[in-house]
Design a protein around this motif. Structure first.
Motif, PDB file in Angstrom:
ATOM      1  N   THR A   1       0.550  -1.242   0.059  1.00 49.97           N
ATOM      2  CA  THR A   1       0.077  -0.067   0.020  1.00 49.97           C
ATOM      3  C   THR A   1       0.843   1.259   0.040  1.00 49.97           C
ATOM      4  O   THR A   1       0.433   2.373  -0.168  1.00 49.97           O
ATOM      5  N   LEU A   2       2.097   1.195   0.322  1.00 46.15           N
ATOM      6  CA  LEU A   2       3.127   2.317   0.366  1.00 46.15           C
ATOM      7  C   LEU A   2       3.261   2.723  -0.967  1.00 46.15           C
ATOM      8  O   LEU A   2       3.420   1.860  -2.215  1.00 46.15           O
ATOM      9  N   ARG A   3       3.032   3.992  -1.457  1.00 46.67           N
ATOM     10  CA  ARG A   3       3.121   4.641  -2.759  1.00 46.67           C
ATOM     11  C   ARG A   3       4.471   4.601  -3.173  1.00 46.67           C
ATOM     12  O   ARG A   3       5.387   5.075  -2.138  1.00 46.67           O
ATOM     13  N   LEU A   4       4.909   4.467  -4.484  1.00 48.22           N
ATOM     14  CA  LEU A   4       6.106   4.594  -4.852  1.00 48.22           C
ATOM     15  C   LEU A   4       6.736   5.971  -4.775  1.00 48.22           C
ATOM     16  O   LEU A   4       6.279   6.904  -5.107  1.00 48.22           O
ATOM     17  N   GLY A   5       7.906   5.924  -4.176  1.00 47.63           N
ATOM     18  CA  GLY A   5       8.784   7.196  -4.046  1.00 47.63           C
ATOM     19  C   GLY A   5       8.494   8.042  -2.765  1.00 47.63           C
ATOM     20  O   GLY A   5       8.917   8.917  -2.668  1.00 47.63           O
ATOM     21  N   THR A   6       7.534   7.241  -1.884  1.00 50.64           N
ATOM     22  CA  THR A   6       7.290   7.962  -0.708  1.00 50.64           C
ATOM     23  C   THR A   6       8.288   7.858   0.473  1.00 50.64           C
ATOM     24  O   THR A   6       8.305   8.338   1.434  1.00 50.64           O
ATOM     25  N   ILE A   7       9.208   6.729   0.251  1.00 51.21           N
ATOM     26  CA  ILE A   7      10.225   6.343   1.413  1.00 51.21           C
ATOM     27  C   ILE A   7      11.546   6.888   0.570  1.00 51.21           C
ATOM     28  O   ILE A   7      12.090   6.534  -0.321  1.00 51.21           O
ATOM     29  N   SER A   8      12.241   7.714   1.540  1.00 48.91           N
ATOM     30  CA  SER A   8      13.486   8.164   1.041  1.00 48.91           C
ATOM     31  C   SER A   8      14.605   7.464   1.701  1.00 48.91           C
ATOM     32  O   SER A   8      15.851   7.362   1.066  1.00 48.91           O
ATOM     33  N   TYR A   9      14.407   6.957   2.906  1.00 47.36           N
ATOM     34  CA  TYR A   9      15.536   6.375   3.320  1.00 47.36           C
ATOM     35  C   TYR A   9      15.102   5.239   4.601  1.00 47.36           C
ATOM     36  O   TYR A   9      13.817   5.137   4.747  1.00 47.36           O
ATOM     37  N   PHE A  10      16.044   4.318   4.886  1.00 49.71           N
ATOM     38  CA  PHE A  10      15.548   3.410   5.667  1.00 49.71           C
ATOM     39  C   PHE A  10      14.860   3.572   7.030  1.00 49.71           C
ATOM     40  O   PHE A  10      13.832   2.962   7.415  1.00 49.71           O
ATOM     41  N   ALA A  11      15.400   4.743   7.596  1.00 45.53           N
ATOM     42  CA  ALA A  11      14.728   4.873   8.903  1.00 45.53           C
ATOM     43  C   ALA A  11      13.375   5.372   8.885  1.00 45.53           C
ATOM     44  O   ALA A  11      12.623   5.258   9.816  1.00 45.53           O
ATOM     45  N   GLN A  12      13.092   6.004   7.888  1.00 46.19           N
ATOM     46  CA  GLN A  12      11.628   6.550   7.386  1.00 46.19           C
ATOM     47  C   GLN A  12      10.875   5.195   7.516  1.00 46.19           C
ATOM     48  O   GLN A  12       9.599   5.157   7.659  1.00 46.19           O
ATOM     49  N   LEU A  13      11.157   4.266   6.454  1.00 42.15           N
ATOM     50  CA  LEU A  13      10.432   2.963   6.389  1.00 42.15           C
ATOM     51  C   LEU A  13      10.273   2.157   7.701  1.00 42.15           C
ATOM     52  O   LEU A  13       9.122   1.798   8.257  1.00 42.15           O
ATOM     53  N   LYS A  14      11.370   2.375   8.575  1.00 38.79           N
ATOM     54  CA  LYS A  14      11.494   1.694  10.062  1.00 38.79           C
ATOM     55  C   LYS A  14      10.252   2.451  10.603  1.00 38.79           C
ATOM     56  O   LYS A  14       9.513   1.732  11.597  1.00 38.79           O
ATOM     57  N   TYR A  15      10.031   3.605  10.736  1.00 37.88           N
ATOM     58  CA  TYR A  15       9.488   4.486  11.447  1.00 37.88           C
ATOM     59  C   TYR A  15       8.024   4.148  11.104  1.00 37.88           C
ATOM     60  O   TYR A  15       7.023   4.037  12.186  1.00 37.88           O
ATOM     61  N   LEU A  16       7.504   4.216   9.729  1.00 38.32           N
ATOM     62  CA  LEU A  16       6.138   3.829   9.568  1.00 38.32           C
ATOM     63  C   LEU A  16       5.905   2.275   9.848  1.00 38.32           C
ATOM     64  O   LEU A  16       4.767   2.116  10.326  1.00 38.32           O
ATOM     65  N   PHE A  17       6.887   1.447   9.505  1.00 39.99           N
ATOM     66  CA  PHE A  17       6.423   0.057   9.942  1.00 39.99           C
ATOM     67  C   PHE A  17       6.095  -0.196  11.590  1.00 39.99           C
ATOM     68  O   PHE A  17       5.158  -0.625  11.855  1.00 39.99           O
ATOM     69  N   LEU A  18       7.008   0.479  12.325  1.00 38.62           N
ATOM     70  CA  LEU A  18       6.860   0.235  13.666  1.00 38.62           C
ATOM     71  C   LEU A  18       5.360   1.028  14.165  1.00 38.62           C
ATOM     72  O   LEU A  18       4.678   0.512  15.185  1.00 38.62           O
ATOM     73  N   THR A  19       5.335   2.259  13.813  1.00 38.82           N
ATOM     74  CA  THR A  19       3.999   3.178  14.049  1.00 38.82           C
ATOM     75  C   THR A  19       2.784   2.194  13.561  1.00 38.82           C
ATOM     76  O   THR A  19       1.756   2.627  14.124  1.00 38.82           O
ATOM     77  N   ASN A  20       2.702   1.742  12.371  1.00 39.24           N
ATOM     78  CA  ASN A  20       1.738   0.661  12.015  1.00 39.24           C
ATOM     79  C   ASN A  20       1.409  -0.504  12.682  1.00 39.24           C
ATOM     80  O   ASN A  20       0.221  -0.878  12.986  1.00 39.24           O
ATOM     81  N   PHE A  21       2.398  -1.044  13.039  1.00 39.71           N
ATOM     82  CA  PHE A  21       2.228  -2.414  13.840  1.00 39.71           C
ATOM     83  C   PHE A  21       2.509  -2.612  15.189  1.00 39.71           C
ATOM     84  O   PHE A  21       2.540  -3.784  15.818  1.00 39.71           O
ATOM     85  N   MET A  22       3.034  -1.355  16.059  1.00 40.80           N
ATOM     86  CA  MET A  22       3.083  -1.456  17.367  1.00 40.80           C
ATOM     87  C   MET A  22       2.071  -1.746  18.042  1.00 40.80           C
ATOM     88  O   MET A  22       2.154  -2.511  19.160  1.00 40.80           O
ATOM     89  N   GLN A  23       0.801  -1.513  17.793  1.00 39.47           N
ATOM     90  CA  GLN A  23      -0.554  -2.039  18.486  1.00 39.47           C
ATOM     91  C   GLN A  23      -0.505  -3.352  18.647  1.00 39.47           C
ATOM     92  O   GLN A  23      -1.319  -3.909  19.412  1.00 39.47           O
ATOM     93  N   LEU A  24       0.135  -4.041  18.019  1.00 41.02           N
ATOM     94  CA  LEU A  24      -0.006  -5.559  17.784  1.00 41.02           C
ATOM     95  C   LEU A  24       1.003  -6.347  18.922  1.00 41.02           C
ATOM     96  O   LEU A  24       0.786  -7.493  18.952  1.00 41.02           O
ATOM     97  N   ARG A  25       1.903  -5.461  19.281  1.00 44.47           N
ATOM     98  CA  ARG A  25       2.880  -6.028  20.233  1.00 44.47           C
ATOM     99  C   ARG A  25       2.055  -6.031  21.688  1.00 44.47           C
ATOM    100  O   ARG A  25       1.554  -5.300  22.007  1.00 44.47           O
ATOM    101  N   LYS A  26       2.385  -7.196  22.189  1.00 42.62           N
ATOM    102  CA  LYS A  26       2.010  -7.481  23.307  1.00 42.62           C
ATOM    103  C   LYS A  26       2.340  -6.675  24.696  1.00 42.62           C
ATOM    104  O   LYS A  26       3.650  -6.662  24.724  1.00 42.62           O
ATOM    105  N   TYR A  27       1.866  -6.164  25.401  1.00 44.72           N
ATOM    106  CA  TYR A  27       2.274  -5.165  26.414  1.00 44.72           C
ATOM    107  C   TYR A  27       2.969  -6.201  27.538  1.00 44.72           C
ATOM    108  O   TYR A  27       2.451  -7.156  27.694  1.00 44.72           O
ATOM    109  N   LYS A  28       4.039  -5.870  28.087  1.00 43.20           N
ATOM    110  CA  LYS A  28       4.705  -6.703  29.139  1.00 43.20           C
ATOM    111  C   LYS A  28       4.872  -5.832  30.251  1.00 43.20           C
ATOM    112  O   LYS A  28       5.867  -4.902  29.993  1.00 43.20           O
ATOM    113  N   GLY A  29       4.120  -5.892  31.377  1.00 46.18           N
ATOM    114  CA  GLY A  29       4.614  -4.969  32.474  1.00 46.18           C
ATOM    115  C   GLY A  29       5.773  -5.421  33.396  1.00 46.18           C
ATOM    116  O   GLY A  29       6.342  -6.190  32.910  1.00 46.18           O
TER     117      GLY A  29
END
Length: 140
Positions: free
Chosen positions: A29-57
């Motif tokens: 679903t990412l549009r071509l040319g919207t990611i300029s560098y790996f750190a940006q891809l990593k940020y988008l990935f983490l913010t999209n999938f972070m809610q799936l991570r189980k909370y560990k107290g």
């Protein structure tokens, strides 16, 4: 171990083939040319999938745990056990103390006043013993 020296263009081309399921769908679903560098891809990935991570107290997250008014010891103990499941590598002393401190005044809290349980196993054994005694009195 063999390490391949391949250029970054190859790895960027190869990376999407390692994805499957939700990650593959999201990546497509990412549009071509919207990611300029790996750190940006990593940020988008983490913010999209972070809610799936189980909370560990942490052990400290259950210190304020309290028995509710009208809640039986069994209900409180069950709720407490479920709360501690998300506490990896917990300190048994803190867990046992948190349970004891959260008890409402009553027969079990009075039993714990003399000798508080120091480990999870001791706490479990003493609560189960109390519950068996309570069930025996109800049966009479």
């Amino acid at each position: 171990m063999t390490s391949l020296k391949l250029d970054k263009k190859f790895w960027c081309t190869y990376f999407p083939t390692t994805l499957d399921g939700n990650t593959d769908t999201w990546f497509k679903t990412l549009r071509l040319g919207t990611i300029s560098y790996f750190a940006q891809l990593k940020y988008l990935f983490l913010t999209n999938f972070m809610q799936l991570r189980k909370y560990k107290g942490e052990s400290h997250s259950i210190i304020g745990f309290k028995q509710k008014e009208g809640e039986t010891v069994l209900e409180y103990f069950t709720r407490f056990i479920n709360a501690t499941l998300d506490v990896p590598g917990h300190d048994e002393g803190i867990i046992a103390s948190a349970f004891t401190w959260g008890l409402l005044p009553g027969p079990l809290s009075q039993k714990f006043m003399g000798k508080k349980p120091l480990t999870w196993a001791e706490l479990k054994e003493r609560v189960e013993q109390y519950l068996r005694q309570e069930d025996g009195e109800v049966a009479k």
